[in-house]
Design a protein around this motif. Structure first.
Motif, short mmCIF file in Angstrom:
data_model
loop_
_atom_site.label_atom_id
_atom_site.label_comp_id
_atom_site.label_asym_id
_atom_site.label_seq_id
_atom_site.Cartn_x
_atom_site.Cartn_y
_atom_site.Cartn_z
N ALA A 338 0.84 -1.20 0.00
CA ALA A 338 0.00 0.00 0.00
C ALA A 338 0.87 1.25 0.00
O ALA A 338 0.56 2.25 -0.67
CB ALA A 338 -0.95 0.00 1.20
N ASN A 339 1.97 1.21 0.73
CA ASN A 339 2.90 2.34 0.72
C ASN A 339 3.50 2.55 -0.67
O ASN A 339 3.65 3.69 -1.13
CB ASN A 339 4.03 2.12 1.73
N LEU A 340 3.85 1.43 -1.34
CA LEU A 340 4.38 1.54 -2.70
C LEU A 340 3.38 2.20 -3.64
O LEU A 340 3.73 3.09 -4.42
CB LEU A 340 4.72 0.14 -3.25
N LEU A 341 2.13 1.76 -3.55
CA LEU A 341 1.09 2.34 -4.41
C LEU A 341 0.88 3.81 -4.07
O LEU A 341 0.76 4.64 -4.98
CB LEU A 341 -0.22 1.57 -4.26
N ASN A 342 0.87 4.13 -2.80
CA ASN A 342 0.67 5.51 -2.39
C ASN A 342 1.79 6.42 -2.92
O ASN A 342 1.53 7.54 -3.37
CB ASN A 342 0.61 5.59 -0.86
N GLU A 343 3.02 5.91 -2.92
CA GLU A 343 4.15 6.69 -3.44
C GLU A 343 4.01 6.91 -4.94
O GLU A 343 4.25 8.01 -5.44
CB GLU A 343 5.47 5.97 -3.14
N TRP A 344 3.60 5.87 -5.64
CA TRP A 344 3.39 6.02 -7.09
C TRP A 344 2.28 7.03 -7.38
O TRP A 344 2.44 7.91 -8.25
CB TRP A 344 3.05 4.67 -7.71
N ASN A 347 3.50 10.56 -6.74
CA ASN A 347 4.42 11.05 -7.77
C ASN A 347 3.70 11.35 -9.07
O ASN A 347 3.92 12.40 -9.69
CB ASN A 347 5.52 10.02 -8.01
N GLU A 348 2.84 10.44 -9.49
CA GLU A 348 2.19 10.59 -10.80
C GLU A 348 1.11 11.65 -10.82
O GLU A 348 0.87 12.29 -11.84
CB GLU A 348 1.61 9.25 -11.25
N PHE A 349 0.45 11.83 -9.69
CA PHE A 349 -0.66 12.77 -9.66
C PHE A 349 -0.33 14.01 -8.84
O PHE A 349 -1.21 14.76 -8.44
CB PHE A 349 -1.92 12.07 -9.14
#
Length: 355
Positions: A338-344, A347-349
């Motif tokens: 979940a942390n990985l997804l949150n970081e992505w 960054n992307e948005f």
């Protein structure tokens, strides 16, 4: 008395502090898509045939919709996450874990992301379908244990991030639901959801990956896609790679018009794959099933980026994260994922991390 009052106050403060971790501003559920079948004639309410059988003349039947469970936290981020499940299950896979830890949707709620958890037509709480099918009690759990890379029955994979107690395994298999769909209704249902809620980010899993790509290509409201081990892929017409053969039938890309495929190059996309996926052919069904799909995923990401897109493939063992099964969102390290997804997403948005 003072000690009792102090204890009550401490409990109240703890409860409030816990509640402050995640405050839900709005929640509920609704159905989207589907059709209403109307039988001709005039309904006669004096006739009784039975509870399971009816005189259908003049009666209606609502079917083929998706069921959506939503939660919106206070101070939610602008774009909600729409969770799409895979084969043999329902949105429950995003909402809980077999051993009772917080599900992925809840973990992302704590990070400010609203959740719309979908049961696709004919699955879970959207079981009212127009498809004619027979639900049979097929003994298949050992097969899925292997296919989903928990291990090779009865042995668990070494270092696996899946709870190994029998109670958790039982809970996991009891998440499974009959598949009463013809699978032609998934994409229209996601389109109806996009029309209802507006801009969003798709988070898909397994067989839910393919309708996710289709929805992203057809609905401008889809602003990004995060896909966990998708099972199917699209390519521009004339650029479909050769079929990759394997023990479970292999995998082939699906051709779509270039104009349609281009839509995938206009939004950020990320794919996550877990552990225990070999590079060379194997005699194990789970190894083989995901070996060929990972290879096709690499070709898919390369095709998007070759046409000017922004796609990323994350193979978790290559970044030092080991032991993940096909059900990454329920594994013991789902908070790390979940942390990985949150970081992505941050960054992307262009969303500030931690908010």
């Amino acid at each position: 008395m003072k000690k009792i009052i102090l204890s009550v106050l401490l409990l109240s403060v703890t409860a409030i502090a816990g509640a402050q971790n995640i405050t839900i501003a709005r929640q509920g559920h609704f159905s989207v898509g589907g059709q209403t079948i109307q039988r001709s004639g005039e309904y006669d309410n004096s006739k009784f045939v039975g509870w399971g059988e009816q005189e259908e003349t003049g009666q209606s039947y609502r079917a083929d919709h998706a069921f959506v469970d939503f939660q919106i936290p206070a101070d939610s981020k602008k774009l909600p996450l729409v969770y799409v499940h895979g084969y043999g299950g329902s949105g429950v896979c995003w909402q809980m874990t077999p051993d009772g830890r917080e599900g992925f949707a809840t973990l992302m709620l704590r990070r400010g992301w609203s959740s719309y958890v979908v049961d696709l037509p004919g699955r879970g709480r959207a079981g009212r379908t127009s498809a004619t099918t027979t639900a049979k009690p097929v003994a298949d759990e050992m097969f899925w244990f292997d296919i989903w890379r928990i291990g090779v029955w009865p042995n668990y994979n070494e270092g696996v991030q899946f709870p190994k107690d029998s109670t958790s395994l039982s809970q996991f298999f009891r998440e499974m639901t009959p598949d009463l769909s013809n699978h032609q209704l998934d994409v229209p249902a996601l389109g109806a959801l996009a029309e209802r809620i507006g801009d969003h980010i798709l988070v898909t899993h397994s067989a839910g990956g393919f309708p996710g790509w289709m929805s992203a290509m057809q609905n401008s409201e889809v602003k990004g896609v995060a896909s966990y081990e998708p099972g199917g892929f699209v390519f521009p017409e004339g650029e479909v790679p050769d079929r990759i053969e394997g023990l479970t039938g292999g995998v082939a890309g699906t051709a779509v018009p270039m104009e349609q495929f281009k839509r995938l190059t206009e939004i950020p996309i990320i794919l996550y794959f877990g552990d225990y996926i070999p590079e060379t052919p194997s005699k194990n069904l789970g190894d083989e099933n995901w070996r060929v799909r990972l290879q096709m995923a690499r070709k898919f990401v390369e095709a998007i980026n070759r046409h000017g897109g922004n796609a990323t493939l994350v193979e978790l063992p290559k970044i030092g994260i080991y032991g993940n099964t096909h059900f990454l969102m329920q594994d013991l390290n789902n908070a790390e994922l979940a942390n990985l997804l949150n970081e992505w997403l941050a960054n992307e948005f262009q969303i500030e991390k931690g908010k």
